[in-house]
Every structure is written in structure tokens, then in C-alpha cells.
Design an enzyme around this catalytic site. Structure first.
Site, mmCIF file in Angstrom:
data_model
loop_
_atom_site.group_PDB
_atom_site.id
_atom_site.type_symbol
_atom_site.label_atom_id
_atom_site.label_comp_id
_atom_site.label_asym_id
_atom_site.label_seq_id
_atom_site.Cartn_x
_atom_site.Cartn_y
_atom_site.Cartn_z
ATOM 1 N N PHE A 1 -0.171 22.358 5.593
ATOM 2 C CA PHE A 1 0.282 21.007 5.904
ATOM 3 C C PHE A 1 1.647 20.689 5.294
ATOM 4 O O PHE A 1 2.335 19.765 5.735
ATOM 5 C CB PHE A 1 -0.757 19.969 5.450
ATOM 6 C CG PHE A 1 -0.584 19.464 4.057
ATOM 7 C CD1 PHE A 1 -1.157 20.124 2.984
ATOM 8 C CD2 PHE A 1 0.156 18.322 3.806
ATOM 9 C CE1 PHE A 1 -0.990 19.656 1.694
ATOM 10 C CE2 PHE A 1 0.326 17.840 2.510
ATOM 11 C CZ PHE A 1 -0.247 18.511 1.455
ATOM 12 N N LYS A 2 2.064 21.474 4.313
ATOM 13 C CA LYS A 2 3.326 21.180 3.633
ATOM 14 C C LYS A 2 4.522 21.248 4.581
ATOM 15 O O LYS A 2 5.552 20.630 4.346
ATOM 16 C CB LYS A 2 3.504 22.120 2.457
ATOM 17 C CG LYS A 2 2.283 22.062 1.521
ATOM 18 C CD LYS A 2 2.642 21.957 0.108
ATOM 19 C CE LYS A 2 1.512 21.595 -0.837
ATOM 20 N NZ LYS A 2 0.189 22.138 -0.583
ATOM 21 N N ASP A 3 4.376 22.006 5.676
ATOM 22 C CA ASP A 3 5.451 22.041 6.677
ATOM 23 C C ASP A 3 5.744 20.651 7.237
ATOM 24 O O ASP A 3 6.871 20.376 7.647
ATOM 25 C CB ASP A 3 5.072 22.953 7.844
ATOM 26 C CG ASP A 3 5.100 24.426 7.467
ATOM 27 O OD1 ASP A 3 5.925 24.805 6.611
ATOM 28 O OD2 ASP A 3 4.294 25.192 8.027
ATOM 29 N N LEU B 1 8.120 19.459 4.634
ATOM 30 C CA LEU B 1 9.218 20.329 4.206
ATOM 31 C C LEU B 1 10.111 20.797 5.344
ATOM 32 O O LEU B 1 11.182 21.346 5.114
ATOM 33 C CB LEU B 1 8.676 21.503 3.395
ATOM 34 C CG LEU B 1 8.384 21.081 1.949
ATOM 35 C CD1 LEU B 1 7.463 22.070 1.258
ATOM 36 C CD2 LEU B 1 9.683 20.907 1.165
ATOM 37 N N THR C 1 3.474 25.170 -1.102
ATOM 38 C CA THR C 1 4.759 24.476 -1.165
ATOM 39 C C THR C 1 5.909 25.468 -1.173
ATOM 40 O O THR C 1 6.915 25.281 -0.498
ATOM 41 C CB THR C 1 4.858 23.607 -2.437
ATOM 42 O OG1 THR C 1 3.872 22.591 -2.375
ATOM 43 C CG2 THR C 1 6.214 22.963 -2.555
#
Ligand SMILES: *Cc1c(COP(=O)(O)O)cnc(C)c1O
Length: 499
Positions: free
Chosen positions: A108-110, A113, A143
């Protein structure tokens, strides 16, 4: 919109908040107020994901134009995600998975980011920043790769990522050490995630180091979820999930939902809380932890106790004892009392513990519920949901689902629910297969193949491509050696800081 520090320092513009990452007083930037959007939600329902995201961001970045933000979210999402960006899957009854992992690194960090580098680039222009940026990241696994992917070869920017040597999955490590880009550095730290995160925080507070960087025309910033530019792009998908649940007839406008978030550094669930503060109808925010159950205990007792054993689990991105973003929630539930927050954070720093007062506890209880799942329970959950509903979850998502299932059993609450599905099961193929009762595979690639046969889902392209890639990063340092590691890299002949 101005940004105030949770510890009281004077406020800054949105662009400054993103460039600074953390406030000079050690506090975290929070918006001075939460805009209420209840009246606009009917209109938002018809937006594409890119439009919705730009709209939410425009409320918090009023020094950006609407068009600028739409350009940013379109560049960040359209080419790098499948159409629709975030599928919301009703897996049974009124239970939905917000699949946040269809981006380039499968976590989900995409979602944030892919956006952050553009926000930073524009912020540099808007503030007239002449220095180059050096992004420092401590990662518990996901991350790091997502930040590398987002910042790779971005002009006037370089990035150094530190990961705990034995604290990330084999796939996560492989993703990072094969990262291409002239401006990237990856280093394994002899310690756990908290050591790496503390190391990065110490570097930000190291005046001699900052001066040294200044002479090299470098400004430090962070891509960890303490950065407002990381947090803010995470708000939109909770609205998105709500709208999709409306379309499938699970809720009518204004009816509440529960949101479940497998939690580590408290960024993702905080974004859900912010969505609620903006008017999203939320009944309970359910915070799910693994064996490192410090948050679950906190929500039960009001005591935050990081003085405990640290466990390595099959949900490594949640192996965290100091959840940095909780500070932002403390700020809200204390009635924005910076003095109180400062005191609690001092207590945490000096004694690894703090206790909130009854009033704050009451505020928390109103909106939050916390629980945790053991390793055995997490594996059983993966198996159970696959057998019952034919849906394969990664271990982080499984922690969320298990906590949710127990919550329903305990409370009988049948409110329609959205669970943040935070990673593709393909990121943790060996652990998922083991949970499903399959034999161990010789390597990650073979595990992906077996998982694909079992689930009928094809192997995501970014993982399929990994096996042929050379290892480009083998740096290693002690936990007190991160500063030297950066200096060596920045000062090396092939200086990666680009004009
Ligand atoms: C980072 C991460 C989490 C934890 O999210 P926070 O915002 O740190 O609470 C959960 N699951 C996965 C897969 C992650 O990568």
C-alpha cells in the site's frame, strides 16, 4: 492551510511541511484544521480515483493549483496501476477488502510514495529551494522499496534507505538490493526497525552532520510516514472505499462503516481517522497488531509500553514498538495540547512508556478498538479465509481480518466493514503457502509459481522480473554507523547527488 507542530513550534506552509518532513522541535506537522466535506461527498462519488485524490489533496495543499494536483495524481497513478487504481472487493457479506497493493512494489505504500516525489519537486520550486534533497528512510520492509521506486532518478534528489538486516522478508530484501537508479543507496543495519528509525531521527537532529550537508548544498528530508506528504495521499482511498460500498448497496449516504487497518507506524489508520474527521461516516476504527501488540495494549489500558520484547513475525512491516504517528492522534485526543504531547513523548524517550489521562482515553475509546493476532492465529486466518471464501491474503492483511473476525464475535457488530488490504500475497509467498499447508519451496520464485497455481491469480509483473536482476547494493552498517555510511556514500567518487 498552515501546519502546526504536535509539540508547539510555529506553523509552516504545506510545501514547507513536506520539505521539512519533521518539525524542528521534533514534533510532527498536522493541518491546523480538518475541512468538512460532508456536503461534497455526493459529488465526489462520481470522480475517478485520480480526481478524488487530487480533490482531497487540494484541501491540504492550498499553495498548489487544482490542475497541478491533478497532473500529479495522474502521473503517479495512471501508468503505474491497473484501471480503477484501488479495487474494493466484497469478499463475503458486508466485508470488503480495499486492495491497496496494485502499484509497482505491491504494497500500500505505493499509494503515497508514487505521489510524494512530485509533491516534493513542486514544493522545491514553490519555496525557491536551491539545494538538492537527500531523502533518508528507515524501513520495516515495504517503505524502502516503495520510496526507492518513487524517487529513483528523480532530478535534484537522492535517497538512502536503511533496513534491519534480518527484519525484512526475502522478497522485500531482493526488491531493495536490486533497485536501479543513479541516485539510490541501500544499506542493511545490524539492528531492528526501531534501531534504524532511531538512527535516522538522530541524524536529523545532528547539527554537525546537517552543516556538513549544507556545505555540499544538500537538504535532508524524510519519506517515512511522519512526512505529511506521505500521510495525506492515504486519506482519499477511505472515501473511495465508502463510495464503492454505496454503489454495491451495502451502505446509504451518511451510514457508518467500520474500517480495519493492520497497523505498524500508525500512518495508514491515522489517515482513516483524518477521513473521519473530514466527515466520512465511520463507526469504529479497528487497529490490528501482530505479536508486537503495543498498540492493542495501549487501546485497552491507556498505557503505551514499549519496554518489552521485540518479535520478528511473518508480518514484518508491523514489527514496530514505537509507532511514530500515534503522536498525531495524541495531539487530537488531548484537545491539541502540545504541552501534554511533549510531556508524553519525553516520557517515551526517557522511560519507553507513558500513560494517558482518563479524558484522552475516553476520546480514544469512542473511535478506536485495538486487538492483536499471534503468528499461529495469523496462519490459521490465511487458511480459513482461503478455504471459506477463496480469497488469498498476505500475512498483514490476515492480521487485520483476524482481529476483525474476533471483534465481530465479541461485539456482534454487523456494520459494513472495509479492511485495508496492505500487501499482495505474492510479497510473502513462502509464508502464505506454509499457512495454506503446502510444502516449502526452494526459493521465492518457485513459491510464486505454486501460489499462482493454487490461487488462479497471475504472478505480478514486478516480481516476475526480479529473478533476472543483479544485486546492486550490499552496504552494511552497525546501528550507530548510519551517519558514517551516508557520509561515505555522499562523498564517494561517483557522487549520486545530481544537478
Ligand atoms: C507499512 C505496512 C503496514 C503498516 O502501516 P502503517 O501505516 O505503518 O501503520 C501494514 N502492512 C503492510 C503490508 C505495510 O507495508
Amino acid at each position: 492551510m498552515k501546519y502546526v507542530s504536535t509539540r508547539g513550534a510555529s506553523s509552516v506552509s504545506p510545501s514547507e511541511a513536506v520539505l521539512q518532513g519533521i518539525s524542528p522541535d521534533g514534533g510532527l506537522f498536522v493541518p491546523q484544521a480538518f475541512p468538512n466535506v460532508t456536503g461534497e461527498m455526493e459529488q465526489w462519488k462520481s470522480y475517478t480515483y485520480e480526481e478524488l485524490s487530487a480533490k482531497v489533496l487540494s484541501l491540504y495543499f492550498d499553495d498548489f493549483s487544482q490542475q497541478e494536483l491533478l497532473n500529479i495524481t495522474s502521473k503517479a497513478y495512471t501508468p503505474n496501476f491497473p484501471k480503477g487504481i484501488v479495487p474494493v472487493r466484497q469478499i463475503y457479506g458486508n466485508t470488503n477488502m480495499i486492495e491497496l497493493w496494485h502499484g509497482p512494489t505491491l504494497a500500500f505504500k505505493d499509494m503515497a510514495l508514487q505521489v510524494l516525489p512530485y509533491l516534493m519537486g513542486h514544493a522545491m520550486d514553490k519555496t525557491g529551494e536551491k539545494r538538492n534533497m537527500l531523502i533518508l528512510v528507515a524501513t520495516s520492509g515495504d517503505t524502502g522499496k516503495a520510496a526507492l521506486e518513487g524517487f529513483s532518478d528523480v532530478v535534484r534528489t537522492s535517497i538512502a534507505v536503511f533496513f534491519p538486516k534480518d527484519g525484512v522478508s526475502a522478497m522485500q530484501r531482493l526488491q531493495m538490493v536490486t533497485q536501479e537508479g543513479a541516485n539510490v543507496h541501500v544499506c542493511a543495519v545490524d539492528g531492528n526497525f526501531d534501531d534504524a528509525q532511531t538512527g535516522v531521527k538522530n541524524i536529523f537532529a545532528d547539527d554537525a552532520f546537517l552543516q556538513d550537508m549544507e556545505q555540499r548544498n544538500i537538504r535532508l528530508s524524510s519519506a517515512n510516514s511522519i512526512n505529511w506528504g506521505r500521510l495525506s495521499p492515504q486519506i482519499a482511498y477511505y472515501f473511495h472505499a465508502y463510495f464503492r460500498m454505496q454503489e454495491s448497496g451495502q451502505v446509504k449516504a451518511g451510514e457508518g462503516i467500520n474500517i480495519v487497518v493492520p497497523t505498524g507506524n500508525f500512518g495508514n489508520i491515522l489517515a482513516a481517522y483524518y477521513a473521519m474527521r473530514m466527515g466520512l461516516p465511520v463507526k469504529k476504527l479497528i487497529c490490528a497488531s501482530n505479536d508486537n501488540s503495543v498498540l492493542a495494549d495501549f487501546f485497552k489500558t491507556g498505557k503505551y509500553d514499549a519496554k518489552r520484547d521485540f518479535f520478528k513475525t511473518i508480518s514484518p512491516s508491523m514489527d514496530i514498538l514505537i509507532s511514530s504517528n500515534l503522536e498525531r492522534l495524541l495531539y487530537e485526543v488531548s484537545g491539541r495540547d502540545a504541552g501534554k504531547v511533549k510531556e508524553l513523548m519525553r516520557s517515551l524517550r526517557e522511560g519507553q512508556q507513558y500513560q494517558i489521562d482518563g479524558e484522552m482515553a475516553q476520546q480514544l475509546e469512542q473511535h478506536f478498538y485495538g486487538d492483536w493476532l499471534s503468528e499461529e492465529e495469523t496462519r490459521a486466518e490465511i487458511r480459513h479465509v482461503f478455504e471459506q471464501h477463496g480469497y488469498v491474503m498476505d500475512p498483514h492483511t490476515a492480521v487485520g481480518h483476524g482481529v476483525y473476525r474476533r471483534y465481530v464475535e465479541k461485539t456482534g457488530d454487523t456494520t459494513p466493514t472495509a479492511i485495508a488490504s496492505t500487501a499482495s500475497p505474492y510479497k510473502f509467498p513462502q509464508d502464505v503457502l506454509k499457512a495454506l499447508g503446502k510444502e516449502e519451496c526452494k526459493d521465492e520464485q518457485q513459491a510464486c509459481t505454486v501460489l499462482s497455481e493454487l490461487s488462479g491469480l497471475s504472478i505480478p509483473e514486478p516480481l516476475a522480473a526480479l529473478s533476472g536482476k543483479p544485486i546492486l547494493h550490499s552496504a552494511f552498517c552497525k546501528k550507530d554507523g548510519m551517519r558514517e555510511d551516508i557520509l561515505a556514500w555522499v562523498g564517494s567518487a561517483h557522487t549520486p547527488i545530481r544537478e
